[in-house]
Design a protein around this motif. Structure first.
Motif, mmCIF file in Angstrom:
data_model
loop_
_atom_site.group_PDB
_atom_site.id
_atom_site.type_symbol
_atom_site.label_atom_id
_atom_site.label_comp_id
_atom_site.label_asym_id
_atom_site.label_seq_id
_atom_site.Cartn_x
_atom_site.Cartn_y
_atom_site.Cartn_z
ATOM 1 N N PRO A 37 -33.819 -20.656 -27.844
ATOM 2 C CA PRO A 37 -33.337 -20.751 -26.465
ATOM 3 C C PRO A 37 -31.954 -21.409 -26.425
ATOM 4 C CG PRO A 37 -34.887 -22.513 -26.878
ATOM 5 C CD PRO A 37 -34.836 -21.677 -28.134
ATOM 6 N N THR A 38 -31.205 -21.106 -25.373
ATOM 7 C CA THR A 38 -29.886 -21.693 -25.189
ATOM 8 C C THR A 38 -29.505 -21.665 -23.720
ATOM 9 O OG1 THR A 38 -27.609 -21.715 -26.033
ATOM 10 C CG2 THR A 38 -28.542 -19.561 -25.498
ATOM 11 N N GLN A 39 -28.509 -22.448 -23.383
ATOM 12 C CA GLN A 39 -27.903 -22.400 -22.054
ATOM 13 C C GLN A 39 -26.471 -21.949 -22.243
ATOM 14 O OE1 GLN A 39 -28.142 -26.284 -20.267
ATOM 15 N NE2 GLN A 39 -30.063 -25.800 -19.280
ATOM 16 N N PHE A 40 -25.983 -21.207 -21.270
ATOM 17 C CA PHE A 40 -24.597 -20.755 -21.356
ATOM 18 C C PHE A 40 -23.909 -20.950 -20.012
ATOM 19 C CE2 PHE A 40 -21.234 -17.651 -20.958
ATOM 20 C CZ PHE A 40 -20.479 -17.996 -22.061
ATOM 21 N N PRO A 41 -22.872 -21.794 -19.969
ATOM 22 C CA PRO A 41 -22.117 -21.968 -18.722
ATOM 23 C C PRO A 41 -21.138 -20.815 -18.542
ATOM 24 C CG PRO A 41 -21.215 -23.368 -20.438
ATOM 25 C CD PRO A 41 -22.424 -22.671 -21.029
ATOM 26 N N GLY A 42 -20.799 -20.531 -17.309
ATOM 27 C CA GLY A 42 -19.874 -19.441 -17.010
ATOM 28 C C GLY A 42 -18.427 -19.730 -17.329
ATOM 29 N N GLU A 43 -18.159 -20.938 -17.817
ATOM 30 C CA GLU A 43 -16.820 -21.351 -18.206
ATOM 31 C C GLU A 43 -15.849 -21.154 -17.044
ATOM 32 O OE1 GLU A 43 -16.219 -19.213 -21.890
ATOM 33 O OE2 GLU A 43 -17.659 -20.481 -22.927
ATOM 34 N N ALA A 44 -14.583 -20.899 -17.334
ATOM 35 C CA ALA A 44 -13.573 -20.724 -16.277
ATOM 36 C C ALA A 44 -13.740 -19.390 -15.555
ATOM 37 C CB ALA A 44 -12.173 -20.830 -16.867
ATOM 38 N N VAL A 45 -14.423 -18.430 -16.186
ATOM 39 C CA VAL A 45 -14.598 -17.100 -15.593
ATOM 40 C C VAL A 45 -15.577 -17.132 -14.429
ATOM 41 C CG1 VAL A 45 -15.301 -14.720 -16.068
ATOM 42 C CG2 VAL A 45 -14.049 -16.009 -17.801
ATOM 43 N N LEU A 46 -16.661 -17.894 -14.558
ATOM 44 C CA LEU A 46 -17.691 -18.019 -13.522
ATOM 45 C C LEU A 46 -17.998 -19.497 -13.297
ATOM 46 C CD1 LEU A 46 -20.122 -15.249 -14.823
ATOM 47 C CD2 LEU A 46 -18.728 -15.125 -12.761
ATOM 48 N N PRO A 47 -17.092 -20.237 -12.664
ATOM 49 C CA PRO A 47 -17.305 -21.675 -12.479
ATOM 50 C C PRO A 47 -18.616 -21.960 -11.737
ATOM 51 C CG PRO A 47 -15.123 -21.018 -11.702
ATOM 52 C CD PRO A 47 -15.866 -19.772 -12.047
ATOM 53 N N GLY A 48 -19.354 -22.935 -12.230
ATOM 54 C CA GLY A 48 -20.610 -23.317 -11.602
ATOM 55 C C GLY A 48 -21.815 -22.495 -12.039
ATOM 56 N N PHE A 49 -21.595 -21.435 -12.795
ATOM 57 C CA PHE A 49 -22.682 -20.572 -13.252
ATOM 58 C C PHE A 49 -23.295 -21.153 -14.523
ATOM 59 C CE2 PHE A 49 -24.139 -17.044 -15.958
ATOM 60 C CZ PHE A 49 -25.023 -16.419 -15.111
ATOM 61 N N MET A 50 -24.626 -21.157 -14.613
ATOM 62 C CA MET A 50 -25.317 -21.586 -15.825
ATOM 63 C C MET A 50 -26.463 -20.614 -16.084
ATOM 64 S SD MET A 50 -25.621 -23.703 -18.369
ATOM 65 C CE MET A 50 -24.656 -25.128 -17.932
ATOM 66 N N LEU A 51 -26.493 -20.050 -17.264
ATOM 67 C CA LEU A 51 -27.535 -19.103 -17.643
ATOM 68 C C LEU A 51 -28.439 -19.759 -18.678
ATOM 69 C CD1 LEU A 51 -28.707 -16.207 -17.564
ATOM 70 C CD2 LEU A 51 -27.088 -15.638 -19.392
ATOM 71 N N GLN A 52 -29.717 -19.862 -18.355
ATOM 72 C CA GLN A 52 -30.720 -20.377 -19.287
ATOM 73 C C GLN A 52 -31.450 -19.178 -19.875
ATOM 74 O OE1 GLN A 52 -31.755 -23.517 -20.364
ATOM 75 N NE2 GLN A 52 -33.189 -22.421 -21.673
ATOM 76 N N ILE A 53 -31.428 -19.055 -21.195
ATOM 77 C CA ILE A 53 -32.120 -17.951 -21.849
ATOM 78 C C ILE A 53 -33.138 -18.533 -22.815
ATOM 79 C CG2 ILE A 53 -31.892 -15.860 -23.231
ATOM 80 C CD1 ILE A 53 -28.988 -15.723 -22.367
ATOM 81 N N ASP A 54 -34.393 -18.250 -22.555
ATOM 82 C CA ASP A 54 -35.478 -18.718 -23.420
ATOM 83 C C ASP A 54 -35.761 -17.682 -24.496
ATOM 84 O OD1 ASP A 54 -35.894 -21.117 -21.971
ATOM 85 O OD2 ASP A 54 -36.990 -19.984 -20.439
ATOM 86 N N ARG A 55 -36.603 -18.050 -25.419
ATOM 87 C CA ARG A 55 -37.001 -17.108 -26.457
ATOM 88 C C ARG A 55 -37.828 -15.979 -25.828
ATOM 89 N NH1 ARG A 55 -36.286 -18.199 -31.568
ATOM 90 N NH2 ARG A 55 -38.098 -17.038 -32.260
ATOM 91 N N PHE A 56 -37.721 -14.794 -26.385
ATOM 92 C CA PHE A 56 -38.507 -13.662 -25.925
ATOM 93 C C PHE A 56 -39.849 -13.699 -26.637
ATOM 94 C CE2 PHE A 56 -34.232 -12.364 -24.984
ATOM 95 C CZ PHE A 56 -34.360 -11.710 -23.783
ATOM 96 N N VAL A 57 -40.892 -13.392 -25.912
ATOM 97 C CA VAL A 57 -42.224 -13.335 -26.504
ATOM 98 C C VAL A 57 -42.755 -11.913 -26.369
ATOM 99 C CG1 VAL A 57 -42.786 -15.761 -26.111
ATOM 100 C CG2 VAL A 57 -43.292 -14.106 -24.343
ATOM 101 N N GLU A 58 -43.479 -11.492 -27.360
ATOM 102 C CA GLU A 58 -44.081 -10.151 -27.326
ATOM 103 C C GLU A 58 -45.401 -10.207 -26.603
ATOM 104 O OE1 GLU A 58 -44.149 -8.013 -31.001
ATOM 105 O OE2 GLU A 58 -42.410 -9.095 -31.738
ATOM 106 N N ASP A 59 -45.708 -9.153 -25.848
ATOM 107 C CA ASP A 59 -46.987 -9.069 -25.127
ATOM 108 C C ASP A 59 -48.108 -8.666 -26.037
ATOM 109 O OD1 ASP A 59 -45.185 -7.775 -22.419
ATOM 110 O OD2 ASP A 59 -46.065 -9.761 -22.552
#
Length: 59
Positions: A37-59
């Protein structure tokens, strides 16, 4: 992704669920690869944006 960057996109994200990674593309820089998992800020391109991406799990 190269086509997007060539057309002027400043920031690109590509999620790879098989490898549990995210690839980050920025104009004029080398590709960055992060494990999930990781978090990714939008940096200068998307100020205030934060994307949280967790690990994918198989069904």
């Amino acid at each position: 992704m190269q086509e997007y960057m060539t057309s002027g996109v400043q920031l690109g994200l590509m999620v790879n669920p098989q490898n549990q990674e995210i690839e980050i593309y920025r104009q004029g820089q080398l590709r960055e690869v992060r494990s999930l998992p990781t978090q990714f800020p939008g940096e200068a391109v998307l100020p205030g944006f934060m994307l949280q991406i967790d690990r994918f799990v198989e069904d």
